[in-house]
Write an enzyme that holds these catalytic residues in place. Structure first.
Site, PDB file in Angstrom:
ATOM      1  N   ALA A 164     -27.634 -36.657  -5.308  1.00 15.13           N
ATOM      2  CA  ALA A 164     -27.336 -35.998  -4.035  1.00 15.13           C
ATOM      3  C   ALA A 164     -27.264 -35.190  -3.833  1.00 15.13           C
ATOM      4  CB  ALA A 164     -26.460 -37.310  -3.138  1.00 15.13           C
TER       5      ALA A 164
ATOM      6  N   GLY B  66     -27.602 -40.784  -7.094  1.00 17.27           N
ATOM      7  CA  GLY B  66     -28.720 -40.350  -5.944  1.00 17.27           C
ATOM      8  C   GLY B  66     -30.036 -40.836  -6.465  1.00 17.27           C
TER       9      GLY B  66
ATOM     10  N   GLU C 222     -30.689 -44.052  -7.958  1.00 22.21           N
ATOM     11  CA  GLU C 222     -30.642 -45.461  -6.812  1.00 22.21           C
ATOM     12  C   GLU C 222     -31.949 -45.667  -6.210  1.00 22.21           C
ATOM     13  OE1 GLU C 222     -26.799 -43.204  -5.933  1.00 22.21           O
ATOM     14  OE2 GLU C 222     -25.292 -45.266  -6.393  1.00 22.21           O
TER      15      GLU C 222
ATOM     16  N   GLU D 283     -21.445 -39.808 -11.302  1.00 20.19           N
ATOM     17  CA  GLU D 283     -20.521 -39.395 -10.538  1.00 20.19           C
ATOM     18  C   GLU D 283     -19.570 -39.140 -10.327  1.00 20.19           C
ATOM     19  OE1 GLU D 283     -23.677 -41.363  -9.935  1.00 20.19           O
ATOM     20  OE2 GLU D 283     -24.361 -41.774  -8.073  1.00 20.19           O
TER      21      GLU D 283
HETATM   22  C1  HXC Z   1     -27.571 -29.721  -5.720  1.00 19.31           C
HETATM   23  C2  HXC Z   1     -28.000 -29.805  -8.055  1.00 19.31           C
HETATM   24  C3  HXC Z   1     -28.532 -30.836  -8.453  1.00 19.31           C
HETATM   25  C4  HXC Z   1     -27.622 -31.561  -7.544  1.00 19.31           C
HETATM   26  C5  HXC Z   1     -29.227 -29.802 -10.040  1.00 19.31           C
HETATM   27  N1  HXC Z   1     -28.918 -28.769  -9.081  1.00 19.31           N
HETATM   28  N2  HXC Z   1     -28.527 -30.996  -9.534  1.00 19.31           N
HETATM   29  N3  HXC Z   1     -28.080 -28.870  -6.695  1.00 19.31           N
HETATM   30  N4  HXC Z   1     -27.288 -30.837  -6.522  1.00 19.31           N
HETATM   31  N5  HXC Z   1     -27.390 -32.803  -7.403  1.00 19.31           N
HETATM   32  C6  HXC Z   1     -29.298 -27.490  -8.857  1.00 19.31           C
HETATM   33  C7  HXC Z   1     -28.347 -26.454  -9.817  1.00 19.31           C
HETATM   34  O1  HXC Z   1     -27.322 -25.673  -9.170  1.00 19.31           O
HETATM   35  C8  HXC Z   1     -28.826 -25.332 -10.061  1.00 19.31           C
HETATM   36  O2  HXC Z   1     -29.119 -24.700  -8.980  1.00 19.31           O
HETATM   37  C9  HXC Z   1     -30.114 -25.777 -10.223  1.00 19.31           C
HETATM   38  O3  HXC Z   1     -30.677 -27.435  -9.676  1.00 19.31           O
HETATM   39  C10 HXC Z   1     -31.125 -26.665 -11.562  1.00 19.31           C
HETATM   40  O4  HXC Z   1     -30.074 -27.316 -12.630  1.00 19.31           O
HETATM   41  P1  HXC Z   1     -29.067 -26.762 -13.724  1.00 19.31           P
HETATM   42  O5  HXC Z   1     -27.819 -27.360 -13.910  1.00 19.31           O
HETATM   43  O6  HXC Z   1     -29.147 -25.227 -13.582  1.00 19.31           O
HETATM   44  O7  HXC Z   1     -30.359 -26.818 -14.702  1.00 19.31           O
HETATM   45  P2  HXC Z   1     -29.519 -28.022 -16.241  1.00 19.31           P
HETATM   46  O8  HXC Z   1     -28.592 -26.868 -17.166  1.00 19.31           O
HETATM   47  O9  HXC Z   1     -31.331 -28.361 -16.697  1.00 19.31           O
HETATM   48  O10 HXC Z   1     -29.149 -29.369 -16.189  1.00 19.31           O
HETATM   49  C11 HXC Z   1     -29.190 -29.964 -15.541  1.00 19.31           C
HETATM   50  C12 HXC Z   1     -28.956 -31.088 -14.625  1.00 19.31           C
HETATM   51  C13 HXC Z   1     -27.344 -30.840 -13.801  1.00 19.31           C
HETATM   52  C14 HXC Z   1     -28.016 -32.193 -16.453  1.00 19.31           C
HETATM   53  C15 HXC Z   1     -28.646 -32.183 -14.148  1.00 19.31           C
HETATM   54  O11 HXC Z   1     -28.547 -29.865 -13.067  1.00 19.31           O
HETATM   55  C16 HXC Z   1     -26.606 -32.300 -13.409  1.00 19.31           C
HETATM   56  O12 HXC Z   1     -25.650 -32.463 -13.811  1.00 19.31           O
HETATM   57  N6  HXC Z   1     -26.780 -31.803 -11.823  1.00 19.31           N
HETATM   58  C17 HXC Z   1     -25.998 -32.748 -11.317  1.00 19.31           C
HETATM   59  C18 HXC Z   1     -26.178 -34.210 -11.671  1.00 19.31           C
HETATM   60  C19 HXC Z   1     -24.751 -35.359 -10.297  1.00 19.31           C
HETATM   61  O13 HXC Z   1     -23.746 -35.062 -11.048  1.00 19.31           O
HETATM   62  N7  HXC Z   1     -25.440 -35.542  -9.861  1.00 19.31           N
HETATM   63  C20 HXC Z   1     -25.562 -36.753  -9.222  1.00 19.31           C
HETATM   64  C21 HXC Z   1     -24.771 -36.540  -8.414  1.00 19.31           C
HETATM   65  S1  HXC Z   1     -23.628 -37.322  -6.565  1.00 19.31           S
HETATM   66  P3  HXC Z   1     -28.646 -23.014  -9.095  1.00 19.31           P
HETATM   67  O14 HXC Z   1     -28.726 -22.689  -7.576  1.00 19.31           O
HETATM   68  O15 HXC Z   1     -27.758 -22.594 -10.065  1.00 19.31           O
HETATM   69  O16 HXC Z   1     -29.785 -22.482 -10.622  1.00 19.31           O
HETATM   70  C22 HXC Z   1     -24.896 -38.223  -6.362  1.00 19.31           C
HETATM   71  C23 HXC Z   1     -24.087 -39.368  -4.916  1.00 19.31           C
HETATM   72  C24 HXC Z   1     -25.091 -40.248  -4.948  1.00 19.31           C
HETATM   73  O17 HXC Z   1     -25.908 -38.359  -6.710  1.00 19.31           O
HETATM   74  C25 HXC Z   1     -24.164 -41.721  -3.757  1.00 19.31           C
HETATM   75  C26 HXC Z   1     -24.936 -41.186  -2.355  1.00 19.31           C
HETATM   76  C27 HXC Z   1     -26.283 -40.693  -2.481  1.00 19.31           C
END
Ligand code: HXC
Length: 258
Positions: free
Chosen positions: A65, A109, A112, A132
């Site tokens: 998400a 998400g 999911e 998360e």
């Molecule tokens: C918003 C995101 C994002 C996310 C990545 N990006 N994941 N933006 N929401 N979930 C964006 C980053 O900010 C970045 O933007 C660009 O995508 C590239 O990501 P990087 O981090 O630079 O890439 P990398 O170093 O290759 O790392 C990849 C990654 C990491 C390991 C996937 O991005 C990451 O850990 N993302 C978050 C994963 C996460 O926590 N997901 C759960 C979310 S909560 P910029 O602008 O800086 O280039 C969730 C709740 C679910 O999902 C329940 C409700 C539905």
């Protein structure tokens, strides 16, 4: 159908949805989920579509998400806005089968969303996780419920509590994904599987989806009874007559989806 953050197109009898927000690794915000819902509405209403594929990019199916969109949420924003159920539930209510074709990250998400689909086909590059906990939240779109049903309590707890990622091999061994394929053949494999499904009788395919899902909602005896009743109803279909006649006549069945 024309959208901004997804691409929706048809390939024969298959509806293909490609998440198209590459700069954010296909992070799922409200607009993406609204667009997925609208595309599914269109495919469900189209008699010429028998199966659906949802895919992302080489790098990410979806990295979760949209964290930026959630960061400043208050409890009331989440609760009153009915966050998640409003537009995410549409994937679950789709009656036609959906295949998730997953390459790269399927996190939070994203994992999911894949689990809401009926079959997950993974590229060898796929990484699944429910990280998360690192953000001070918990999975909210089924991660704590669908993951243990798919992989068992031990691995689900491990993934949700430690935030570690599971690669495609481990995911297949654990039962989360049905097949692992080389990344460069992922879409072809998923489309071929969807085309196969779409070639069968659509009402029967829908009955199978409904019946398998019933296994997760009922006792064995209730599920068996449900299956028996649906099985009996299949004999009302022209496609049952056609399928069995084709077998007897040693020819390919020509299903009319009724
Ligand atoms: C918003 C995101 C994002 C996310 C990545 N990006 N994941 N933006 N929401 N979930 C964006 C980053 O900010 C970045 O933007 C660009 O995508 C590239 O990501 P990087 O981090 O630079 O890439 P990398 O170093 O290759 O790392 C990849 C990654 C990491 C390991 C996937 O991005 C990451 O850990 N993302 C978050 C994963 C996460 O926590 N997901 C759960 C979310 S909560 P910029 O602008 O800086 O280039 C969730 C709740 C679910 O999902 C329940 C409700 C539905």
């Amino acid at each position: 159908m024309s959208f901004e953050l997804i691409i929706a197109e048809t390939r024969g009898r298959v509806g293909l949805i490609t998440l198209n927000r590459p700069k954010a690794l296909n992070a799922l915000n409200d607009q993406v989920m609204d667009e997925i819902g609208a595309a599914l509405d269109g495919f469900e209403a189209d008699d010429n579509i028998g199966a659906i594929v949802i895919t992302g990019s080489e790098k990410a199916f979806a990295a979760g998400a949209d964290i930026g969109a959630m960061a400043s949420f208050s409890y009331m924003d989440a609760y009153k806005g009915d966050y998640i159920s409003r537009n995410w539930e549409r994937v679950k209510t789709c009656r036609k089968p959906i295949i998730a074709a997953v390459a790269g990250f399927a996190l939070g998400g994203g994992c999911e969303l894949a689990m809401m689909c009926d079959i997950i086909i993974a590229a060898d590059s796929a990484k699944f996780g429910q990280p998360e906990v690192k953000l001070g939240i918990l999975p909210g779109a089924g991660g704590t419920q669908r993951l243990p049903r798919a992989v068992g309590k031990a691995k689900a707890m491990d993934l949700c509590l430690t935030a570690r990622f599971m690669d495609a091999t481990e995911a297949e061994k654990a039962g989360l994904v049905s097949r692992v394929v080389p990344a460069d053949t992922l879409l072809d494999e998923a489309l071929a599987a969807a085309e196969t499904i779409a070639g069968f009788s659509l009402p029967v395919v829908m009955m199978i989806k409904e019946s398998v899902n019933r296994a997760f909602e009922s006792s064995l005896n209730e599920g068996l009874l449900f299956e028996r009743r649906v099985f009996h109803s299949a004999f009302a279909l022209n496609d049952q007559k056609e399928g069995m006649a084709a077998f007897v006549e040693k020819r390919k069945a020509n299903f009319r989806h009724d």
